[in-house]
Scaffold this motif. Structure first.
Motif, PDB file in Angstrom:
ATOM      1  N   ILE A   1       0.752  -1.218   0.118  1.00  0.00           N
ATOM      2  CA  ILE A   1       0.005   0.154   0.076  1.00  0.00           C
ATOM      3  C   ILE A   1       0.710   1.075   0.103  1.00  0.00           C
ATOM      4  N   LEU A   2       1.902   1.373   0.697  1.00  0.00           N
ATOM      5  CA  LEU A   2       2.534   2.604   0.918  1.00  0.00           C
ATOM      6  C   LEU A   2       3.549   2.662  -0.294  1.00  0.00           C
ATOM      7  N   HIS A   3       4.197   1.567  -0.629  1.00  0.00           N
ATOM      8  CA  HIS A   3       4.882   1.596  -1.954  1.00  0.00           C
ATOM      9  C   HIS A   3       4.022   1.936  -3.102  1.00  0.00           C
ATOM     10  N   GLY A   4       2.816   1.935  -3.201  1.00  0.00           N
ATOM     11  CA  GLY A   4       2.145   2.274  -4.098  1.00  0.00           C
ATOM     12  C   GLY A   4       1.703   3.701  -4.072  1.00  0.00           C
ATOM     13  N   MET A   5       1.578   4.247  -2.956  1.00  0.00           N
ATOM     14  CA  MET A   5       1.429   5.736  -2.878  1.00  0.00           C
ATOM     15  C   MET A   5       2.730   6.347  -2.968  1.00  0.00           C
ATOM     16  N   LYS A   6       3.903   5.702  -2.436  1.00  0.00           N
ATOM     17  CA  LYS A   6       5.042   6.256  -3.150  1.00  0.00           C
ATOM     18  C   LYS A   6       5.228   6.355  -4.379  1.00  0.00           C
ATOM     19  N   MET A   7       4.961   5.342  -5.248  1.00  0.00           N
ATOM     20  CA  MET A   7       5.244   5.428  -6.684  1.00  0.00           C
ATOM     21  C   MET A   7       4.235   6.340  -7.214  1.00  0.00           C
ATOM     22  N   LYS A   8       2.907   6.669  -6.865  1.00  0.00           N
ATOM     23  CA  LYS A   8       1.973   7.459  -7.371  1.00  0.00           C
ATOM     24  C   LYS A   8       2.608   9.014  -7.053  1.00  0.00           C
ATOM     25  N   GLU A   9       3.249   9.353  -5.969  1.00  0.00           N
ATOM     26  CA  GLU A   9       3.826  10.584  -5.659  1.00  0.00           C
ATOM     27  C   GLU A   9       4.944  10.856  -6.885  1.00  0.00           C
TER      28      GLU A   9
END
Length: 227
Positions: free
Chosen positions: A203-211
Motif C-alpha cells: 500500500i505504502l509503496h503504491g502511494m510512494k510510486m504515485k507521488e
C-alpha cells in the motif's frame, strides 16, 4: 472507467485493493478483538473483585483467602487481580494502558488513510510508528512497519497471558468463555501480523510510486510551459 481499469496495471490494482481490504477488515478486526477482550477483562475484574472483596485494597493474604475461599490461588477468584496491596488499582491501570496501546496499533495501521490516526499517534508520542516527512510518501522508509509488528507481538503476549491466569467463570453456563475468547483473539492477531506487514508495504509503496509519477508529470508540465 472500466476501460481505464483494464490493462497492464489491472492485476496490481486488484492486488492493491485486496491489501487495503485486508488492512481495513482483517488487520483492524484482529486488533479490535483484543480491545474487546481487555474491556471485558476490566469489567469482569472490577465486578468480581467488588462482589468478592468489596473495597478491600490491603496486603493481608489471610483476608483475601478468607473472603474468596481459595487459599491456594494467587489471584482473587475469577479475576486477574493479584492478592497484594492495591491489586485492583494496578490491574485496572494495566487494562486501560492496553486499550491505549491497541488504539495506537490500530492508528499505526491506518495512518496512511486517516489524518486523525496520525494526530493520535503524535499525541501519544508514537511518531516512530508512522513515517510522513513533509506529509509525503516519496522518501518513505519501512522500518516502522516492523516496529508496529513488535508492538502487536506485545499485545499478543499480554492478551494471551490472560488466558492462563484467573478469569474462570464460576457460573454453570457462563455467557462468555473469556479465556477461550482471549485465546482466539491472540491467535487471530498473531496470525495476521506478517500478512499485515506485507499488505502495508505494498500500500505504502503504491502511494510512494504515485507521488513519484505526480511529481514527474508536474515537472514535465512545467518544462513544457516554459517552451
Amino acid at each position: 472507467m472500466a476501460v481505464s481499469f483494464v490493462g497492464r496495471g489491472m492485476w496490481p490494482k486488484i492486488f492493491l485493493k485486496i491489501c487495503k481490504l485486508w488492512v481495513y477488515i482483517v488487520a483492524v478486526g484482529c486488533l479490535v478483538m483484543p480491545l474487546v477482550v481487555w474491556i471485558i477483562i476490566f469489567i469482569e475484574n472490577t465486578k468480581c473483585f467488588s462482589d468478592t472483596m468489596g473495597h478491600y485494597l490491603g496486603n493481608d493474604q489471610w483476608v483475601y483467602d478468607q473472603m474468596d475461599g481459595d487459599p491456594n490461588a494467587g489471584y482473587v477468584g475469577n479475576t486477574n487481580i493479584p492478592k497484594h496491596l492495591g491489586g485492583p488499582v494496578f490491574a485496572a491501570a494495566f487494562d486501560v494502558a492496553m486499550w491505549i496501546i491497541i488504539l495506537i496499533a490500530i492508528c499505526a495501521d491506518l495512518f496512511w488513510k486517516f489524518p486523525i490516526c496520525r494526530q493520535f499517534l503524535e499525541s501519544m508520542w508514537a511518531d516512530g510508528l508512522y513515517y510522513t516527512p513533509d506529509k509525503t510518501f516519496k522518501d518513505i522508509e519501512f522500518f516502522f512497519l516492523v516496529a508496529n509488528a513488535f508492538l502487536k507481538i506485545f499485545i499478543v503476549v499480554a492478551t494471551g497471558s490472560q488466558t492462563y491466569t484467573g478469569l474462570y467463570p464460576k457460573q454453570d453456563e457462563p455467557q462468555l468463555d473469556t479465556p477461550l475468547f482471549c485465546l482466539y483473539a491472540t491467535l487471530c492477531l498473531a496470525g495476521s501480523i506478517p500478512f499485515t506487514i506485507i499488505a502495508l508495504f505494498y500500500i505504502l509503496h503504491g502511494m510512494k510510486m504515485k507521488e513519484y509519477k505526480d511529481e514527474l508529470a508536474a515537472a514535465e508540465a512545467a518544462a513544457a510551459a516554459k517552451k
